[in-house]
Design a protein around this motif. Structure first.
Motif, short mmCIF file in Angstrom:
data_model
loop_
_atom_site.label_atom_id
_atom_site.label_comp_id
_atom_site.label_asym_id
_atom_site.label_seq_id
_atom_site.Cartn_x
_atom_site.Cartn_y
_atom_site.Cartn_z
N PRO A 141 4.56 11.69 13.21
CA PRO A 141 4.19 13.09 13.38
C PRO A 141 2.81 13.38 12.81
O PRO A 141 2.52 13.07 11.65
N ILE A 142 1.94 13.96 13.64
CA ILE A 142 0.57 14.29 13.23
C ILE A 142 0.50 15.76 12.81
O ILE A 142 -0.24 16.12 11.92
N ARG B 82 3.51 14.40 18.31
CA ARG B 82 4.11 13.11 17.98
C ARG B 82 3.62 12.01 18.91
O ARG B 82 4.21 10.95 19.02
N TRP B 83 2.52 12.28 19.62
CA TRP B 83 1.98 11.36 20.60
C TRP B 83 0.48 11.19 20.36
O TRP B 83 -0.18 12.10 19.89
N ARG B 84 -0.04 10.01 20.73
CA ARG B 84 -1.45 9.68 20.52
C ARG B 84 -2.04 9.18 21.83
O ARG B 84 -1.44 8.36 22.53
N PHE B 85 -3.22 9.68 22.15
CA PHE B 85 -3.94 9.28 23.36
C PHE B 85 -4.34 7.81 23.29
O PHE B 85 -4.79 7.33 22.25
N VAL B 86 -4.14 7.08 24.41
CA VAL B 86 -4.50 5.65 24.45
C VAL B 86 -5.71 5.43 25.34
O VAL B 86 -6.73 4.89 24.90
N GLU B 87 -5.62 5.86 26.62
CA GLU B 87 -6.74 5.63 27.55
C GLU B 87 -6.66 6.60 28.73
O GLU B 87 -5.60 7.15 29.02
N ILE B 88 -7.79 6.76 29.39
CA ILE B 88 -7.84 7.55 30.61
C ILE B 88 -7.58 6.61 31.78
O ILE B 88 -8.31 5.62 31.96
N VAL B 89 -6.53 6.89 32.55
CA VAL B 89 -6.20 6.06 33.70
C VAL B 89 -7.09 6.44 34.88
O VAL B 89 -7.61 5.58 35.58
N MET C 143 -7.54 23.13 22.80
CA MET C 143 -7.41 22.94 21.36
C MET C 143 -8.34 21.83 20.88
O MET C 143 -8.73 20.96 21.66
N ASP C 144 -8.69 21.87 19.60
CA ASP C 144 -9.55 20.84 19.03
C ASP C 144 -8.71 19.60 18.72
O ASP C 144 -7.70 19.69 18.02
N LYS C 145 -9.13 18.46 19.26
CA LYS C 145 -8.47 17.15 19.05
C LYS C 145 -7.04 17.11 19.58
O LYS C 145 -6.26 16.26 19.17
N THR C 146 -6.69 18.01 20.48
CA THR C 146 -5.34 18.02 21.06
C THR C 146 -5.42 18.32 22.54
O THR C 146 -6.20 19.17 22.97
N ILE C 147 -4.62 17.60 23.33
CA ILE C 147 -4.47 17.91 24.75
C ILE C 147 -2.99 18.13 25.04
O ILE C 147 -2.14 17.64 24.30
N VAL C 148 -2.72 18.89 26.08
CA VAL C 148 -1.35 19.08 26.53
C VAL C 148 -1.20 18.30 27.83
O VAL C 148 -1.97 18.49 28.77
N GLU D 210 -8.53 12.23 19.41
CA GLU D 210 -9.47 12.29 18.29
C GLU D 210 -10.90 12.65 18.70
O GLU D 210 -11.58 13.42 18.04
N LYS D 211 -11.38 12.12 19.83
CA LYS D 211 -12.78 12.31 20.23
C LYS D 211 -12.97 13.41 21.27
O LYS D 211 -14.08 13.57 21.79
#
Length: 86
Positions: free
Chosen positions: A69-70, A75-82, A20-25, A52-53
């Protein structure tokens, strides 16, 4: 106000879809003890996370945070890649 923002839930999980665009599962797996038989069973939870990117890909381990809610499911936002997928 800053103390309220600091109480947001943080989770770490593995990306299972980035189509999906701008969305990950993102999937989180945990072990739960069976009530009757005592054996440990794997339970999975899936979250739709706003990216977002579009920087996450399948197999990456990511940290994400609770947010307003987006969309209907997000209802969740990406912070960083571990950790990047190998």
């Amino acid at each position: 106000m800053t103390t309220e923002r600091n109480r947001r839930k943080l989770r770490i999980g593995k990306v299972v879809s980035d189509r999906m665009d701008k969305t990950i599962v993102v999937s989180i797996e945990r072990l739960v003890k069976h009530a009757l038989y005592g054996r440990y069973v794997r339970r999975r939870s899936k979250f739709k996370v706003h990216d977002e990117k579009n920087e996450c890909h399948i197999g990456d381990t990511v940290r994400f945070m609770e947010t307003r809610p987006i969309s209907k499911d997000k209802r969740w936002r990406f912070v960083e890649i571990v950790e990047r997928a190998k």
